[in-house]
Design a protein around this motif. Structure first.
Motif, PDB file in Angstrom:
ATOM      1  N   ILE A  30      35.058  -2.991  -5.370  1.00  0.00           N
ATOM      2  CA  ILE A  30      34.413  -4.274  -5.101  1.00  0.00           C
ATOM      3  C   ILE A  30      34.713  -5.246  -6.236  1.00  0.00           C
ATOM      4  O   ILE A  30      34.656  -4.881  -7.422  1.00  0.00           O
ATOM      5  N   ASP A  31      35.005  -6.482  -5.864  1.00  0.00           N
ATOM      6  CA  ASP A  31      35.126  -7.565  -6.841  1.00  0.00           C
ATOM      7  C   ASP A  31      33.743  -8.219  -6.935  1.00  0.00           C
ATOM      8  O   ASP A  31      33.395  -9.087  -6.125  1.00  0.00           O
ATOM      9  N   TYR A  32      32.962  -7.801  -7.912  1.00  0.00           N
ATOM     10  CA  TYR A  32      31.564  -8.236  -7.998  1.00  0.00           C
ATOM     11  C   TYR A  32      31.453  -9.721  -8.324  1.00  0.00           C
ATOM     12  O   TYR A  32      30.519 -10.390  -7.863  1.00  0.00           O
ATOM     13  N   ALA A  33      32.372 -10.231  -9.115  1.00  0.00           N
ATOM     14  CA  ALA A  33      32.338 -11.659  -9.433  1.00  0.00           C
ATOM     15  C   ALA A  33      32.513 -12.494  -8.168  1.00  0.00           C
ATOM     16  O   ALA A  33      31.819 -13.504  -7.958  1.00  0.00           O
ATOM     17  N   LYS A  34      33.433 -12.081  -7.305  1.00  0.00           N
ATOM     18  CA  LYS A  34      33.646 -12.813  -6.047  1.00  0.00           C
ATOM     19  C   LYS A  34      32.419 -12.694  -5.137  1.00  0.00           C
ATOM     20  O   LYS A  34      32.078 -13.638  -4.415  1.00  0.00           O
ATOM     21  N   PHE A  35      31.772 -11.548  -5.135  1.00  0.00           N
ATOM     22  CA  PHE A  35      30.579 -11.382  -4.297  1.00  0.00           C
ATOM     23  C   PHE A  35      29.511 -12.401  -4.671  1.00  0.00           C
ATOM     24  O   PHE A  35      28.946 -13.085  -3.798  1.00  0.00           O
TER      25      PHE A  35
ATOM     26  N   ARG B  85      28.472  -5.657  10.321  1.00  0.00           N
ATOM     27  CA  ARG B  85      29.676  -5.141   9.674  1.00  0.00           C
ATOM     28  C   ARG B  85      30.603  -6.258   9.181  1.00  0.00           C
ATOM     29  O   ARG B  85      31.474  -6.017   8.342  1.00  0.00           O
ATOM     30  N   PHE B  86      30.424  -7.469   9.683  1.00  0.00           N
ATOM     31  CA  PHE B  86      31.249  -8.588   9.214  1.00  0.00           C
ATOM     32  C   PHE B  86      30.467  -9.493   8.241  1.00  0.00           C
ATOM     33  O   PHE B  86      30.988 -10.510   7.820  1.00  0.00           O
ATOM     34  N   GLU B  87      29.246  -9.105   7.908  1.00  0.00           N
ATOM     35  CA  GLU B  87      28.443  -9.865   6.959  1.00  0.00           C
ATOM     36  C   GLU B  87      28.390  -9.181   5.581  1.00  0.00           C
ATOM     37  O   GLU B  87      28.282  -9.856   4.566  1.00  0.00           O
ATOM     38  N   GLN B  88      28.415  -7.877   5.588  1.00  0.00           N
ATOM     39  CA  GLN B  88      28.330  -7.122   4.347  1.00  0.00           C
ATOM     40  C   GLN B  88      28.965  -5.753   4.550  1.00  0.00           C
ATOM     41  O   GLN B  88      29.188  -5.328   5.683  1.00  0.00           O
ATOM     42  N   ARG B  89      29.264  -5.095   3.451  1.00  0.00           N
ATOM     43  CA  ARG B  89      29.864  -3.758   3.519  1.00  0.00           C
ATOM     44  C   ARG B  89      28.813  -2.769   4.013  1.00  0.00           C
ATOM     45  O   ARG B  89      27.722  -2.668   3.451  1.00  0.00           O
TER      46      ARG B  89
ATOM     47  N   GLY C 284      26.431 -20.211  -0.543  1.00  0.00           N
ATOM     48  CA  GLY C 284      25.608 -20.448   0.640  1.00  0.00           C
ATOM     49  C   GLY C 284      26.384 -20.441   1.931  1.00  0.00           C
ATOM     50  O   GLY C 284      25.808 -20.612   3.022  1.00  0.00           O
ATOM     51  N   LYS C 285      27.679 -20.222   1.886  1.00  0.00           N
ATOM     52  CA  LYS C 285      28.507 -20.203   3.072  1.00  0.00           C
ATOM     53  C   LYS C 285      28.692 -18.764   3.562  1.00  0.00           C
ATOM     54  O   LYS C 285      28.669 -17.827   2.761  1.00  0.00           O
ATOM     55  N   PRO C 286      28.894 -18.570   4.859  1.00  0.00           N
ATOM     56  CA  PRO C 286      29.121 -17.207   5.369  1.00  0.00           C
ATOM     57  C   PRO C 286      30.401 -16.601   4.776  1.00  0.00           C
ATOM     58  O   PRO C 286      31.386 -17.301   4.533  1.00  0.00           O
ATOM     59  N   PHE C 287      30.370 -15.295   4.549  1.00  0.00           N
ATOM     60  CA  PHE C 287      31.545 -14.601   4.033  1.00  0.00           C
ATOM     61  C   PHE C 287      31.560 -13.185   4.583  1.00  0.00           C
ATOM     62  O   PHE C 287      30.543 -12.677   5.089  1.00  0.00           O
ATOM     63  N   THR C 288      32.696 -12.540   4.501  1.00  0.00           N
ATOM     64  CA  THR C 288      32.890 -11.203   5.054  1.00  0.00           C
ATOM     65  C   THR C 288      33.148 -10.199   3.931  1.00  0.00           C
ATOM     66  O   THR C 288      33.445 -10.594   2.795  1.00  0.00           O
TER      67      THR C 288
END
Length: 796
Positions: free
Chosen positions: A723-728, A611-615, A735-739
């Motif tokens: 969703i902000d698809y550009a930011k995704f 849940r903290f890696e992807q929607r 390559g860095k972790p994101f939430t």
């Protein structure tokens, strides 16, 4: 004595006459037939002995011989009587050598040779001269394009010509029939382009529209007198300050011309109607529209037809039929196309599609069940045990020509390889026509006309009672088929999707700007049919999507925890939660795995970790009589265990199949929208009681769907479910972790929030007959929710 002798002679003579008469009556038929046979034999013998007439034909002299032509050389023959010589008898009858003259193929099909010329005519209407200048510029650009593609074309392109409608002496010359070339020996095919501004005063355009209307309604004229036209395209100029919307008159005259031209040409609309605001974006919209028309002209030059799905192309009708108020098309046996007058008989598509009419082939169901019985002898159903290796060589999941293949293709699927498929849904068609997008646009900002719906696996491990594709896809608990490479699937589904989008080009109402946008895929829903997560190379496939900046929305059925655990981040991950307890899940999903409940619970645990890696999304499908009554508390327990970012609640879509009826699903199981609303309120109350911070964020009443969101996506009292698809893609490529919060989009539009219906005000809502709207006030909410008086029967 003498008298007695005379009397005896008389008796003898009479007896003789009676004898011959009796003999004649007895043998007259054989005698007559014998006489006729003798006459026939005699005539035949005499005919063979007498020389027959020998006909000698003298061809007319050629111009090089400088001899005057005969008035009628066909009649000037020399007749010579002579016996047939032995040489003539030996040679036999004279043979006629020459080429067969074939009948010309109907217009719209491939012409016979390059002797056929191609002429583009640009018609325009103008008052101040701006449209005239635009037409001249367009004509020049088209001429350059046609010249560049001349070598690859089977036509000889002529330079495009522009005509002012006000200067045409007679509309009948161009808009009753087609222009006649000066040289009768020339074969010219025409393509029309019309550029029309809309004015609020009487202009020549009004006269032109009146002419088209009168031509169509004139009973003395064929209903499609311009069916010989290769195609046409219309672009309109308007001013949104005076007419903000199409319903209020924006580009209304161009819309009228496009409609009447479709009738007169037997629906030869080559490209969707284009529209531009003269004060804002007319130039950009026209350039975009021109590029689409140029593609059509190039295709015409290479293939001789407008493309698949367009009348005259000879291909299946995937694109929607005209509206009920329009005329019907009749394709005659010789290939000619004409329009029939309006009839009360309902026009149905040749394609059975459960999304639209709720019917599928029973044959496919029987085939899939036999396949499951025959190939399912090995026990793959126990979670955690090692699967035995199959002894036989793997087979194709959906072989060409199989009942399953035929059933899916009949429903409009394009089968890619041996186990993948792609199809455009009705929401894609609706969005192209400006009639609204699906709930994903209201909730997450996904434009339906830019979304590709596909699956890399047509097989599923469940037999859900509400499945739209009963019997038309294979079933299995593990992958036991031939595996296609992800590159082949990726290229195949894109090609199939674009092909089906092109088939919408001639559909009335399709907006040119949305059609142009649809030719660039921006989103991919991996949820078509089957279980996509079972495909062994799913991570490689989603990586190809992300490389081209195509978002990924993956739906799984919570029966494959091993594959779910190894899944790399996607834009949004769905898990179908169709029941709150073991018994309900068994009845609704009818899983093939014996340890289905354990698999289900394990998937919820994995979803909690992700849940903290992807929607993450719980997808609840409400089936009245199965999983609505008194199950809100049970669903709340599942949400507490998985802690998803969102919970989608929707009413089941009834497909009306016999297999659903056998499973216990009927129309009575489809909940009303107010029942879905009541369930959502009960579920949010149960979540709040457990201290879970969730709220009702958005709705799409047209889809009978409501979105519950975590407070993680609420800022300053406003929901941000989009969703902000550009930011995704930016975070993904880093390559860095994101939430999920890192690519949270802008505020959810007010029209999409709870209590406002969720229909985009920029689109036009089209209601079917008998669907009336009634206001409904939901308890606990101040907003008034508009619902339909019938259960929702639409695809979500």
């Amino acid at each position: 004595m003498a008298n007695n002798e005379y009397f005896g002679a008389d008796i003898a003579s009479h007896a003789s006459e009676n004898y011959f008469m009796a003999l004649w009556h007895t043998y007259r038929i054989p005698l007559i037939l014998t006489a006729l046979a003798l006459l026939l034999i005699t005539r035949t013998v005499l005919h063979l002995k007498v020389g027959r007439e020998k006909i000698v034909y003298t061809p007319p002299p050629t111009p090089s011989e400088k001899a005057p032509l005969a008035a009628n050389p066909q009649r000037e023959q020399l007749v010579e009587k002579a016996p047939i010589s032995a040489e003539v008898k030996k040679a036999g009858p004279k043979r006629v050598v020459g080429k067969v003259t074939r009948k010309k193929s109907p217009l719209g099909y491939k012409p016979a040779s390059k002797d056929v010329k191609f002429q583009v005519l640009v018609f325009y209407s103008t008052l101040a001269g701006s449209t005239e200048r635009t037409a001249q510029t367009l004509t020049t650009k088209l001429a350059d394009t046609l010249k560049a593609n001349a070598e690859s074309s089977q036509y000889e392109f002529l330079a495009p010509i522009a005509h002012d409608l006000a200067e045409l002496e007679d509309y009948d010359e161009y808009f009753l029939g087609l222009p006649k070339p000066e040289d009768d020996s020339q074969d010219i095919k025409y393509f029309y382009i019309l550029l029309l501004p809309t004015y609020n005063i009487d202009t020549m355009t009004d006269t032109f529209i009146e002419h088209l209307q009168e031509t169509h309604n004139d009973f003395r004229i064929d209903t499609a007198p311009m069916s010989a036209l290769l195609g046409y395209a219309v672009f309109g100029f308007g001013d949104r300050e005076g007419w903000p919307t199409e319903a209020e008159g924006f580009c209304s005259q161009a819309t009228e011309v496009d409609r009447w031209m479709a009738k007169l040409t037997a629906r030869k609309r080559a490209f969707p109607l284009g529209m531009g605001d003269t004060k804002v974006d007319a130039k950009e919209r026209l350039d975009e529209w021109r590029q689409g028309v140029e593609d059509v002209l190039q295709n015409l030059g290479q293939t001789g037809n407008l493309g698949e799905g367009v009348v005259g192309s000879g291909d299946a009708d995937e694109s929607d039929v005209e509206e009920a108020e329009d005329d019907d098309v009749e394709v005659q046996s010789d290939g000619a196309v004409k329009l029939k007058r309006k009839s009360k008989k309902k026009v149905t598509s040749s394609m059975d599609d459960v999304e639209d009419i709720g019917r599928i082939l029973q044959k496919g169901q029987d085939e899939s069940e036999e396949q499951d019985e025959d190939e399912g002898a090995i026990d793959f159903t126990t979670y955690g045990k090692k699967n035995p290796k199959p002894t036989a060589a793997p087979k194709e999941m959906v072989p060409k020509g199989s009942p399953t293949y035929n059933a899916l293709t009949k429903q409009g699927y394009t089968i890619v390889g041996s186990h993948s498929g792609v199809k455009i849904c009705r929401w894609t068609k609706s969005a192209l026509r400006g009639r609204g997008s699906c709930y994903k646009y209201s909730f997450y900002g996904i434009a339906s006309h830019q979304c590709m719906e596909t699956t890399p696996s047509l097989s599923c491990s469940n037999k859900c009672v509400f499945c739209w594709r009963h019997g038309t896809n294979p079933v299995g608990t593990t992958w036991r088929w031939v595996v296609d490479q992800p590159e082949d699937i990726f290229n195949g589904v894109k090609a199939g999707h674009y092909q089906k989008i092109k088939m919408m080009r001639g559909v009335p109402g399709v907006r040119a700007e949305r059609f142009a946008e649809a030719m660039r895929i921006r989103h991919c829903a991996l949820s078509l049919v089957g279980e996509p997560i079972s495909y062994p190379y799913l991570n490689e496939f989603t990586a190809m999507l992300h490389k081209e900046h195509i978002s990924s929305f993956l739906v799984c059925n919570a029966q494959h925890p091993d594959q779910l655990a190894t899944l790399k981040p996607v834009t949004q991950l769905y898990v179908s939660i169709d029941a709150s307890n073991r018994e309900s899940l068994r009845k609704i999903d009818r899983p093939l795995h014996r340890d289905f409940w354990e698999r289900f619970q394990r998937c919820l645990e994995i979803l909690r970790e992700k849940r903290f890696e992807q929607r993450t999304v719980f997808r609840l499908t409400l089936v009245k009589g199965f999983n609505i009554e008194d199950e809100a508390e049970g669903y709340a327990d599942l949400v507490e265990k998985g802690l998803p970012c969102f919970v989608e609640v929707k009413g089941v879509t009834y497909c009306g199949t016999s297999s659903s009826g056998a499973a216990g699903l009927t129309m009575q199981n489809v909940p009303f929208y107010e029942e879905v609303c009541a369930f959502v309120l009960a579920l949010t109350a149960a979540l709040d009681k457990r201290g879970l911070k969730y709220g009702i964020a958005a709705e799409h009443a047209h889809s009978c769907c409501i979105l519950i969101a975590s407070d993680r996506f609420k800022k300053e009292g406003k929901w941000h479910t989009r969703i902000d698809y550009a930011k995704f893609f930016e975070h993904l490529e880093s390559g860095k972790p994101f939430t999920p919060e890192d690519y949270m989009g802008p505020e959810t539009p007010e029209w999409a929030t709870w209590g406002n219906g969720g229909f985009d005000p920029r689109d036009e809502r089209v209601y079917r007959k008998g669907k009336n709207k009634v206001p409904l006030r939901v308890e606990g909410e101040e907003a008034e929710v508009k619902v339909e008086t019938k259960p929702a029967l639409v695809e979500i």
